[in-house]
Design a protein around this motif. Structure first.
Motif, mmCIF file in Angstrom:
data_model
loop_
_atom_site.group_PDB
_atom_site.id
_atom_site.type_symbol
_atom_site.label_atom_id
_atom_site.label_comp_id
_atom_site.label_asym_id
_atom_site.label_seq_id
_atom_site.Cartn_x
_atom_site.Cartn_y
_atom_site.Cartn_z
ATOM 1 N N VAL A 10 -13.483 41.728 88.003
ATOM 2 C CA VAL A 10 -14.004 40.795 89.012
ATOM 3 C C VAL A 10 -15.473 41.115 89.303
ATOM 4 C CG1 VAL A 10 -13.837 40.072 91.430
ATOM 5 C CG2 VAL A 10 -11.770 40.257 90.029
ATOM 6 N N ALA A 11 -15.791 42.379 89.449
ATOM 7 C CA ALA A 11 -17.184 42.770 89.713
ATOM 8 C C ALA A 11 -18.081 42.363 88.539
ATOM 9 C CB ALA A 11 -17.274 44.275 89.959
ATOM 10 N N PHE A 12 -17.583 42.547 87.325
ATOM 11 C CA PHE A 12 -18.356 42.167 86.144
ATOM 12 C C PHE A 12 -18.580 40.653 86.102
ATOM 13 C CE2 PHE A 12 -18.477 40.950 81.602
ATOM 14 C CZ PHE A 12 -19.675 41.557 81.268
ATOM 15 N N LEU A 13 -17.536 39.871 86.382
ATOM 16 C CA LEU A 13 -17.671 38.412 86.403
ATOM 17 C C LEU A 13 -18.672 37.964 87.473
ATOM 18 C CD1 LEU A 13 -13.974 37.298 85.866
ATOM 19 C CD2 LEU A 13 -15.894 36.954 84.302
ATOM 20 N N HIS A 14 -18.628 38.584 88.632
ATOM 21 C CA HIS A 14 -19.591 38.256 89.683
ATOM 22 C C HIS A 14 -21.008 38.587 89.223
ATOM 23 C CE1 HIS A 14 -16.758 38.073 93.435
ATOM 24 N NE2 HIS A 14 -16.348 37.318 92.431
ATOM 25 N N HIS A 15 -21.172 39.724 88.572
ATOM 26 C CA HIS A 15 -22.487 40.107 88.042
ATOM 27 C C HIS A 15 -22.978 39.086 87.026
ATOM 28 C CE1 HIS A 15 -25.729 42.242 86.081
ATOM 29 N NE2 HIS A 15 -25.073 42.099 84.941
ATOM 30 N N MET A 16 -22.100 38.674 86.105
ATOM 31 C CA MET A 16 -22.487 37.690 85.081
ATOM 32 C C MET A 16 -22.925 36.385 85.742
ATOM 33 S SD MET A 16 -22.248 39.052 82.059
ATOM 34 C CE MET A 16 -22.049 37.725 80.879
ATOM 35 N N ARG A 17 -22.174 35.944 86.733
ATOM 36 C CA ARG A 17 -22.507 34.700 87.432
ATOM 37 C C ARG A 17 -23.800 34.848 88.227
ATOM 38 N NH1 ARG A 17 -18.827 33.710 92.151
ATOM 39 N NH2 ARG A 17 -20.295 35.223 92.962
ATOM 40 N N ASP A 18 -23.878 35.897 89.028
ATOM 41 C CA ASP A 18 -25.013 36.068 89.933
ATOM 42 C C ASP A 18 -26.318 36.349 89.185
ATOM 43 O OD1 ASP A 18 -23.159 35.678 91.936
ATOM 44 O OD2 ASP A 18 -23.017 37.815 92.469
ATOM 45 N N SER A 19 -26.243 36.952 88.017
ATOM 46 C CA SER A 19 -27.449 37.269 87.244
ATOM 47 C C SER A 19 -27.913 36.096 86.392
ATOM 48 C CB SER A 19 -27.179 38.480 86.339
ATOM 49 O OG SER A 19 -26.233 38.118 85.330
ATOM 50 N N GLY A 20 -27.120 35.037 86.340
ATOM 51 C CA GLY A 20 -27.485 33.871 85.542
ATOM 52 C C GLY A 20 -27.118 33.975 84.076
ATOM 53 N N LYS A 21 -26.425 35.032 83.714
ATOM 54 C CA LYS A 21 -26.091 35.236 82.301
ATOM 55 C C LYS A 21 -25.081 34.218 81.770
ATOM 56 C CE LYS A 21 -27.431 39.957 81.771
ATOM 57 N NZ LYS A 21 -27.495 41.007 82.711
ATOM 58 N N LEU A 22 -24.290 33.624 82.666
ATOM 59 C CA LEU A 22 -23.318 32.636 82.197
ATOM 60 C C LEU A 22 -23.990 31.328 81.796
ATOM 61 C CD1 LEU A 22 -20.294 33.188 84.607
ATOM 62 C CD2 LEU A 22 -20.555 33.943 82.238
ATOM 63 N N GLU A 23 -25.290 31.232 82.051
ATOM 64 C CA GLU A 23 -26.021 30.032 81.652
ATOM 65 C C GLU A 23 -26.037 29.896 80.127
ATOM 66 O OE1 GLU A 23 -30.545 28.317 82.047
ATOM 67 O OE2 GLU A 23 -29.744 29.521 83.670
ATOM 68 N N ASN A 24 -26.143 31.027 79.436
ATOM 69 C CA ASN A 24 -26.282 31.006 77.978
ATOM 70 C C ASN A 24 -25.194 31.770 77.233
ATOM 71 O OD1 ASN A 24 -28.773 29.540 77.729
ATOM 72 N ND2 ASN A 24 -29.750 31.322 78.670
ATOM 73 N N HIS A 25 -24.201 32.273 77.939
ATOM 74 C CA HIS A 25 -23.202 33.120 77.286
ATOM 75 C C HIS A 25 -21.805 32.501 77.364
ATOM 76 C CE1 HIS A 25 -26.435 36.031 77.864
ATOM 77 N NE2 HIS A 25 -25.857 36.766 76.938
ATOM 78 N N LEU A 26 -21.114 32.542 76.257
ATOM 79 C CA LEU A 26 -19.696 32.189 76.220
ATOM 80 C C LEU A 26 -18.922 33.416 76.667
ATOM 81 C CD1 LEU A 26 -17.307 30.363 75.253
ATOM 82 C CD2 LEU A 26 -17.559 31.478 73.028
ATOM 83 N N PHE A 27 -17.956 33.215 77.524
ATOM 84 C CA PHE A 27 -17.181 34.336 78.039
ATOM 85 C C PHE A 27 -15.703 34.063 77.802
ATOM 86 C CE2 PHE A 27 -15.374 37.150 81.216
ATOM 87 C CZ PHE A 27 -16.164 38.280 81.057
ATOM 88 N N ILE A 28 -15.044 34.940 77.068
ATOM 89 C CA ILE A 28 -13.619 34.795 76.775
ATOM 90 C C ILE A 28 -12.902 36.047 77.251
ATOM 91 C CG2 ILE A 28 -11.858 34.545 74.974
ATOM 92 C CD1 ILE A 28 -13.951 33.123 73.266
ATOM 93 N N VAL A 29 -11.870 35.852 78.051
ATOM 94 C CA VAL A 29 -11.026 36.952 78.500
ATOM 95 C C VAL A 29 -9.644 36.715 77.901
ATOM 96 C CG1 VAL A 29 -9.948 38.092 80.476
ATOM 97 C CG2 VAL A 29 -12.269 37.199 80.672
ATOM 98 N N MET A 30 -9.142 37.721 77.220
ATOM 99 C CA MET A 30 -7.804 37.633 76.632
ATOM 100 C C MET A 30 -6.971 38.796 77.137
ATOM 101 S SD MET A 30 -8.989 36.750 72.734
ATOM 102 C CE MET A 30 -7.349 36.752 72.067
ATOM 103 N N GLY A 31 -5.719 38.526 77.410
ATOM 104 C CA GLY A 31 -4.809 39.576 77.839
ATOM 105 C C GLY A 31 -3.510 39.453 77.076
ATOM 106 N N ASP A 32 -2.851 40.547 76.917
ATOM 107 C CA ASP A 32 -1.584 40.504 76.182
ATOM 108 C C ASP A 32 -0.446 40.174 77.130
ATOM 109 O OD1 ASP A 32 -1.126 42.839 77.543
ATOM 110 O OD2 ASP A 32 -1.095 44.116 75.800
ATOM 111 N N HIS A 33 0.695 40.645 76.816
ATOM 112 C CA HIS A 33 1.921 40.260 77.500
ATOM 113 C C HIS A 33 2.340 41.221 78.600
ATOM 114 C CE1 HIS A 33 3.120 43.323 74.747
ATOM 115 N NE2 HIS A 33 2.733 42.564 73.759
ATOM 116 N N GLY A 34 1.420 41.919 79.180
ATOM 117 C CA GLY A 34 1.774 42.787 80.298
ATOM 118 C C GLY A 34 2.167 44.189 79.864
#
Length: 126
Positions: A10-34
């Protein structure tokens, strides 16, 4: 341990958003089955989690601005069964290299092996 990883994500996602990096970056989060090795798997919650892998995609802001239909297609395709071939084709589409996608078509079918999730996935063939 999992909750601390969640907090860091969550902190990393907030950093990406707040720093403007999501303007030019594709972000994919994948998780397995627990949880794989705990008693949690024997519970009702554990049985649900093992059947619900996660994939979340955040498109670059610039791409959404120039291709608003891509976001709409991605949201609709969230309800479609996909494969890693589709994810690969989607990444190539996002970075502007769709011509590098695998053009293999299954014999006897006109369905390509990988389809960009930024385009509507046609269900007429399935």
């Amino acid at each position: 341990m999992i909750s601390s990883a969640d907090d860091d994500l969550v902190a990393f996602l907030h950093h990406m958003r707040d720093s403007g990096k999501l303007e030019n970056h594709l972000f994919i989060v994948m998780g397995d089955h627990g949880s794989r090795y705990s008693g949690l798997r024997e519970t009702y919650q554990g049985k649900i989690e093992e059947r619900l892998p996660l994939m979340a995609i955040i498109l670059p802001d610039k791409l959404v601005q120039t291709r608003p239909d891509a976001l709409t297609a991605l949201q609709k395709n969230a309800h479609v069964l996909t494969t890693p071939f589709d994810i690969h084709t989607t990444v190539l589409d996002v970075v502007g290299l769709p011509e590098l996608a695998n053009d293999y078509v299954i014999l006897g079918s006109d369905i390509p092996r990988g389809m960009s999730l930024l385009e509507p996935v046609c269900m007429d063939h399935i």
